[in-house]
Design an enzyme around this catalytic site. Structure first.
Site, PDB file in Angstrom:
ATOM      1  N   GLY A  39      71.535  15.373  22.576  1.00 40.94           N
ATOM      2  CA  GLY A  39      71.259  14.600  21.365  1.00 40.94           C
ATOM      3  C   GLY A  39      71.584  13.136  21.583  1.00 40.94           C
ATOM      4  O   GLY A  39      71.454  12.605  22.698  1.00 40.94           O
ATOM      5  N   CYS A  40      72.030  12.482  20.539  1.00 42.15           N
ATOM      6  CA  CYS A  40      72.329  11.052  20.597  1.00 42.15           C
ATOM      7  C   CYS A  40      73.288  10.732  21.731  1.00 42.15           C
ATOM      8  O   CYS A  40      74.407  11.246  21.776  1.00 42.15           O
ATOM      9  CB  CYS A  40      72.933  10.616  19.265  1.00 42.15           C
ATOM     10  SG  CYS A  40      73.599   8.946  19.286  1.00 42.15           S
ATOM     11  N   PHE A  41      72.859   9.864  22.661  1.00 44.88           N
ATOM     12  CA  PHE A  41      73.740   9.570  23.793  1.00 44.88           C
ATOM     13  C   PHE A  41      74.950   8.741  23.404  1.00 44.88           C
ATOM     14  O   PHE A  41      75.962   8.750  24.101  1.00 44.88           O
ATOM     15  CB  PHE A  41      72.995   8.959  24.976  1.00 44.88           C
ATOM     16  CG  PHE A  41      72.078   7.783  24.707  1.00 44.88           C
ATOM     17  CD1 PHE A  41      72.163   7.019  23.566  1.00 44.88           C
ATOM     18  CD2 PHE A  41      71.109   7.446  25.644  1.00 44.88           C
ATOM     19  CE1 PHE A  41      71.316   5.931  23.356  1.00 44.88           C
ATOM     20  CE2 PHE A  41      70.257   6.369  25.455  1.00 44.88           C
ATOM     21  CZ  PHE A  41      70.367   5.606  24.301  1.00 44.88           C
ATOM     22  N   CYS A  43      76.918   9.470  20.998  1.00 42.98           N
ATOM     23  CA  CYS A  43      77.937  10.465  20.665  1.00 42.98           C
ATOM     24  C   CYS A  43      78.436  11.186  21.907  1.00 42.98           C
ATOM     25  O   CYS A  43      79.644  11.356  22.098  1.00 42.98           O
ATOM     26  CB  CYS A  43      77.375  11.476  19.672  1.00 42.98           C
ATOM     27  SG  CYS A  43      76.888  10.764  18.075  1.00 42.98           S
ATOM     28  N   TYR A 187      76.854   6.767  11.132  1.00 44.25           N
ATOM     29  CA  TYR A 187      75.737   7.538  11.684  1.00 44.25           C
ATOM     30  C   TYR A 187      76.182   8.958  12.008  1.00 44.25           C
ATOM     31  O   TYR A 187      75.505   9.937  11.659  1.00 44.25           O
ATOM     32  CB  TYR A 187      75.192   6.854  12.945  1.00 44.25           C
ATOM     33  CG  TYR A 187      74.441   7.808  13.834  1.00 44.25           C
ATOM     34  CD1 TYR A 187      73.149   8.208  13.524  1.00 44.25           C
ATOM     35  CD2 TYR A 187      75.057   8.354  14.971  1.00 44.25           C
ATOM     36  CE1 TYR A 187      72.474   9.116  14.318  1.00 44.25           C
ATOM     37  CE2 TYR A 187      74.385   9.259  15.761  1.00 44.25           C
ATOM     38  CZ  TYR A 187      73.101   9.639  15.439  1.00 44.25           C
ATOM     39  OH  TYR A 187      72.444  10.549  16.222  1.00 44.25           O
TER      40      TYR A 187
END
Length: 211
Positions: A39-41, A43, A187
Site C-alpha cells: 500500500g502507501c509507501f 506508511c 492521512y
C-alpha cells in the site's frame, strides 16, 4: 648496525601494517536488502524503517516494465509498478524472516486489490525476493500468516515474485512521515490503516513478534 637497523625497520613496518589493517578485520557486516510493497509507501517506509536492525528504508517503485517511472505514471495504473519500499538491514540484528513478520503485521493480506483506502494495482501487497533463500522465507511466511489468521493459503492475496528492479521514488516522498507529520497522521487515520490492522492481527499488529 645496518643489519640491526633493517630488522628494526622491518618490524616497525610490520606492526604499522597491522595497525592499519586491524580495523578491516572488525568491519561492520554488510547489510542486506529487501523490497516490499504494502500500500502507501509512506506508511510502510515509516513502519519498517523504525525497526531495530533496519539501517534505512526508502520509498520507490517495483514490479513494472517502465524504466525510471514517476509517481504520476505509477499512480495512473498504467506501468504495472507497485509503490514499494527498499529496506536495508543488518542481518545480525534482524533476520529476513523477522523483517517479513513485521511486514505481514503492517498489511492486510486478504486484500489483493489495494490496501486500506488506497485502491488499484499500484497499491497491491507484494514481496519481491532477490534470492532463492528470500523466496523460501517469503513462502514460509505466507503459510505462517495464513495459519495465524486462520485462513486458507488461497485467501492470502500477497503476491510473491522475483525482484527485477527497484526505482527510487522522488525526494519529496522520502521520510514523508517525519517531515510532514500532521498531514501523514491525518492521512493514516482517515485511511483506516491502523483500525484494519488491529482488527486483523490484534495485539500483534505492527510488531515482529514470533509466529
Amino acid at each position: 648496525m645496518k643489519a640491526n637497523w633493517r630488522i628494526a625497520h622491518g618490524l616497525f613496518s610490520f606492526f604499522l601494517a597491522l595497525f592499519w589493517l586491524a580495523p578491516l578485520a572488525y568491519a561492520a557486516p554488510p547489510t542486506q536488502e529487501a523490497v516490499l510493497a504494502g500500500g502507501c509507501f509512506w506508511c510502510l517506509e515509516h513502519d519498517l524503517g523504525k525497526l531495530p536492525g533496519v539501517v534505512k528504508a526508502e520509498s520507490g517503485y517495483s514490479g513494472g516494465s517502465l524504466a525510471n517511472p514517476t509517481y504520476q505514471q505509477v499512480s495512473g495504473e498504467g506501468t504495472g509498478h507497485q509503490e514499494a519500499v527498499l529496506v536495508r538491514f543488518d542481518p545480525k540484528r534482524i533476520s529476513y524472516p523477522a523483517l517479513l513478520r513485521s511486514y505481514w503485521r503492517n498489511v492486510d493480506p486478504l486484500d489483493g486489490k489495494g490496501q486500506f483506502c488506497d485502491r488499484g494495482d499500484s497499491y497491491r501487497p507484494v514481496i519481491f525476493f532477490n534470492s532463492p533463500q528470500q523466496r523460501a522465507a517469503a513462502e514460509a511466511s505466507l503459510k505462517a500468516a495464513a495459519a495465524e489468521l486462520k485462513r486458507p493459503e488461497a485467501a492470502i492475496r500477497v503476491e510473491i515474485k522475483p525482484l527485477q528492479r527497484f526505482w527510487l521514488g522522488e525526494g519529496y516522498h522520502q521520510n514523508y512521515a517525519d517531515r510532514n507529520s500532521v498531514k501523514y497522521n491525518y492521512y493514516r487515520w482517515a485511511c483506516g490503516r491502523d483500525r484494519r490492522l488491529d482488527s486483523l492481527w490484534g495485539n500483534k499488529a505492527r510488531t515482529g513478534a514470533a509466529w
